[in-house]
Design a protein around this motif. Structure first.
Motif, short mmCIF file in Angstrom:
data_model
loop_
_atom_site.label_atom_id
_atom_site.label_comp_id
_atom_site.label_asym_id
_atom_site.label_seq_id
_atom_site.Cartn_x
_atom_site.Cartn_y
_atom_site.Cartn_z
N SER A 1 0.86 -1.14 -0.12
CA SER A 1 -0.03 0.10 -0.08
C SER A 1 0.89 1.28 0.05
O SER A 1 0.48 2.33 -0.61
CB SER A 1 -0.82 0.04 1.15
N SER A 2 1.88 1.17 0.80
CA SER A 2 2.92 2.46 0.55
C SER A 2 3.65 2.45 -0.89
O SER A 2 3.70 3.96 -1.16
CB SER A 2 3.91 2.08 1.79
N ILE A 3 3.66 1.50 -1.43
CA ILE A 3 4.25 1.77 -2.84
C ILE A 3 3.13 2.32 -3.74
O ILE A 3 3.31 3.24 -4.34
CB ILE A 3 4.58 0.37 -3.45
N ALA A 4 1.82 1.97 -3.57
CA ALA A 4 0.78 2.66 -4.04
C ALA A 4 0.69 4.03 -3.86
O ALA A 4 0.52 4.85 -4.78
CB ALA A 4 -0.52 1.83 -4.00
N HIS A 5 0.73 4.55 -2.47
CA HIS A 5 0.88 5.81 -2.31
C HIS A 5 1.92 6.62 -2.73
O HIS A 5 1.76 7.90 -3.23
CB HIS A 5 0.73 6.08 -0.75
N ALA A 6 3.23 5.97 -3.02
CA ALA A 6 4.25 6.46 -3.66
C ALA A 6 3.59 6.94 -5.14
O ALA A 6 4.12 8.07 -5.47
CB ALA A 6 5.52 5.80 -3.82
N GLY A 7 2.98 6.04 -5.92
CA GLY A 7 2.46 6.22 -7.12
C GLY A 7 1.57 7.63 -7.08
O GLY A 7 1.68 8.68 -7.67
N TYR A 8 0.68 7.71 -6.17
CA TYR A 8 -0.32 8.97 -5.97
C TYR A 8 0.61 10.23 -5.86
O TYR A 8 0.30 11.10 -6.41
CB TYR A 8 -1.15 8.75 -4.84
N LEU A 9 1.59 10.11 -4.88
CA LEU A 9 2.59 11.27 -4.67
C LEU A 9 3.43 11.56 -5.82
O LEU A 9 3.85 12.66 -6.40
CB LEU A 9 3.25 10.78 -3.51
N LEU A 10 3.79 10.43 -6.69
CA LEU A 10 4.48 10.82 -8.01
C LEU A 10 3.56 11.66 -8.94
O LEU A 10 4.01 12.30 -9.83
CB LEU A 10 4.70 9.48 -8.68
N VAL A 11 2.28 11.56 -8.85
CA VAL A 11 1.44 12.40 -9.62
C VAL A 11 1.62 13.77 -9.31
O VAL A 11 1.96 14.74 -10.12
CB VAL A 11 -0.15 12.36 -9.17
N ALA A 12 1.91 14.22 -7.78
CA ALA A 12 2.42 15.55 -8.00
C ALA A 12 3.85 15.98 -8.32
O ALA A 12 3.80 17.08 -8.71
CB ALA A 12 2.47 15.85 -6.14
#
Lengths: 506, 97
Positions: free
Chosen positions: A310-321
């Motif tokens: 899940s933390s990898i997935a959140h890294a993906g969302y943050l990469l959007v920024a």
């Protein structure tokens, strides 16, 4: 006041919170090495470490409030730095509080654990301040070397040793890429100062310079490892599972926050004019990270491994920024990391509270029927899971965090496809977050299941604080959002309007 | 002169990367990482001919960091050796992955 960074005294003032933390950490290192290893000393050093973090937090908030700025130099003095510092220190305080109870229960009487967390935090604060690629390298190494040791803190555990080895080897490998990227960027532009790099690219028209592009590519690889973006995420699940749980929480929250802060700053200030070159690769990196993190999390049985994916997935969302690299992206990052830090710390705190000694009882199935025996813990865990999912109201801040990331992606030039991927992968994530909630509330508790240990005071405090802040800010997000909107990186020489991103790939 | 140095530092770096990816002994992997860092040092020294002393200052920083990393890394490898009696990554697999 405007600091002149060429004058040593003013540079010292600009670094005052960092220097305060480092000086205090040195004193605590001596204090923890003095005398025998006992649980009492470990708790005392832990308390002093929290006090030191609070003191540093006060210094950071003072500097923020005073509104200092600085000339062009190796470090940045801007609200973005102070806001990131606050998030990092918040993560550190929660992690130290959790590790005090955890170390006592696991009978690991090493007071140095807290000191190592403080060393890692000083590296992170250096990262938040870095406006020179050499400072970036020093900050990343200061952070990483301390965290390698934290991963292997429990010397009796083979799994912890394995986690530390894997983290160390891959971390050192990625540092090599990062450093070579720095060298190539230095070779192409003649500077390691982030602002000067941006200016050199614009003035000398380096947008197609092969050396520079290779350097940027290597920087993406190096930073991708640190933030655990797929396909550079292989170490994450093993390290998160093997490391002591409070250290896992610290890695998942603070390390990621610091690495993303520097990622954003470099991309917003040094490479905005290279947009055409990096936009597409980073776009695919973000989408791939979201997909891999969320899909692989679906099949995990161990809660720590599930939270790792899940933390990898959140890294993906943050990469959007990072992909959008505009001011909305920066403020969405700050808001998101605040929500994510609280939710992750809370979730790992519940994992610590429910584990039996020796890190047993960490399968998701072990939580069956938790609602019957520990209703408070079950309710708090539900809040954290819903916050990570981004569910409205019951997920508190989590919903708004996702919302602002989407808004950053949809600001013109709007990247609708990226927003669709964020929403789509979030829907997938509902399956595994809600599965935990379902297991806790709807499954019957097996008769032979051991009753959970009593939750010690500090852990209880962390869980309650995280849950309450998440819910309250979820109902009333405006003040936090206003702070996040104002805490933007100051781009020293670039105009306010960053160059437009090219059309997103179809 | 600078081009040659940069070329050979790239070659050294790639040798290091291949070593990390193909070898399975923790100590040899670590030596390959050091090779990568020293390849970068070579680039920095070469570039300092173009851009002045800054490149050489970076080399000092990198060597200091590499020394700290070696201290921690070897300690971690020793702790692995205590558990497994060897440092071959093929045998170190308690966790799925």
């Amino acid at each position: 006041m405007r600091f002149d960074l060429d004058r040593p005294l003013e540079l010292t003032f600009a670094l005052a919170p960092d220097l305060l933390l480092i000086a205090g950490t040195m004193v605590l290192l001596l204090a923890s090495a003095w005398g025998t290893e006992t649980a009492k000393r470990q708790r005392a050093v832990g308390r002093w470490s929290i006090a030191l973090c609070v003191l540093t937090l006060a210094a950071v908030i003072y500097m923020w409030w005073a509104g200092h700025t600085a000339t062009r130099g190796a470090i940045a003095v801007d609200p973005f730095r102070w806001a990131t510092d606050v998030l990092i220190l918040l993560g550190a305080i929660l992690a130290i509080a959790l590790s005090m109870d955890y170390l006592e229960r696991e009978r690991i009487d090493v007071a140095e654990a807290h000191v190592l967390i403080l060393f890692a935090v000083s590296g992170m604060m250096l990262l938040a301040a870095a406006r020179d690629l050499m400072i970036v390298f020093l900050g990343i190494e200061l952070m990483s070397i301390a965290v390698y040791v934290l991963a292997g803190l429990n010397r009796r555990s083979g799994r912890a040793a394995e986690a530390a080895l894997k983290y160390f080897l891959l971390g050192a490998f990625s540092s090599g890429f990062l450093l070579y990227g720095i060298a190539l960027v230095f070779g192409a532009t003649g500077s390691t100062n982030i602002a000067d790099i941006g200016a050199a690219i614009l003035e000398r028209g380096l947008t197609t310079n092969a050396m520079l592009l290779a350097g940027v590519g290597l920087l993406v690889v190096g930073l991708g490892f640190k933030v655990a973006a797929a396909p550079f995420h292989m170490w994450t699940p093993d390290v998160y599972e093997g490391a002591p749980t409070p250290m896992t929480a610290f890695m998942a929250a603070a390390v990621k926050a610091a690495a993303f802060a520097v990622f954003l700053r470099i991309w917003m200030e040094a490479f905005p004019y290279l947009n055409g070159a990096w936009h597409k690769p980073l776009w695919y990196l973000a989408v791939f990270t979201m997909v891999v993190g969320n899909v692989v999390a679906l099949v995990q049985k161990n809660i720590k491994r599930m939270l790792a994916y899940s933390s990898i997935a959140h890294a993906g969302y943050l990469l959007v920024a990072v992909v959008v690299s505009n001011f909305e992206g920066a403020s969405a990052y700050l808001f998101y990391v605040f929500a994510y830090t609280l939710a992750t710390m809370g979730a790992f705190a519940v994992v610590i509270a429910l584990a039996q000694t020796g890190e047993r009882g960490q399968q998701i199935e072990d939580y069956a029927g938790l609602w019957r025996v520990r209703p408070g813990l079950a309710a708090a865990m539900a809040v954290f899971m819903l916050a990570l999912l981004g569910f409205p109201i019951f997920g508190g801040m989590g919903f708004f965090a996702k919302w602002y990331v989407l808004q950053a992606a949809l600001r013109p030039p709007s990247q609708t496809n990226l927003a669709i991927w964020v929403v789509g992968t979030s829907l997938v994530s509902a399956a595994y977050y809600l599965y935990v909630v379902m297991v806790m509330f709807m499954k019957a508790r097996p008769a032979e299941a051991p009753s959970p240990l009593k939750v010690p005071g500090m852990t209880r405090f962390v869980i309650a604080t995280c849950a309450i802040v998440l819910l309250v800010v979820g109902i009333w997000p405006r003040p936090v959002l206003r702070v996040a909107r104002r805490s933007l990186p100051q781009l020293v020489h670039l105009s306010e309007d960053l160059p437009r991103a090219p059309a997103p790939p179809r | 002169m600078i081009q040659e140095a940069l070329f050979f530092s790239a070659v050294l770096f790639i040798i290091g990367v291949i070593g990390v990816l193909t070898r399975r002994n923790a100590i040899i992997i670590f030596m390959c990482v050091e090779l990568m860092l020293n390849a970068v040092n070579l680039s920095f020294v070469a570039l300092s001919r173009l851009y002045g002393i800054a490149g050489q200052v970076f080399v000092i920083f990198v060597m200091t960091v590499a020394a700290a990393e070696a201290a921690v890394g070897l300690a971690i490898i020793i702790s692995i050796f205590r558990h497994h009696e060897n440092v071959d990554l093929r045998n170190i697999n308690l966790m799925r992955g």
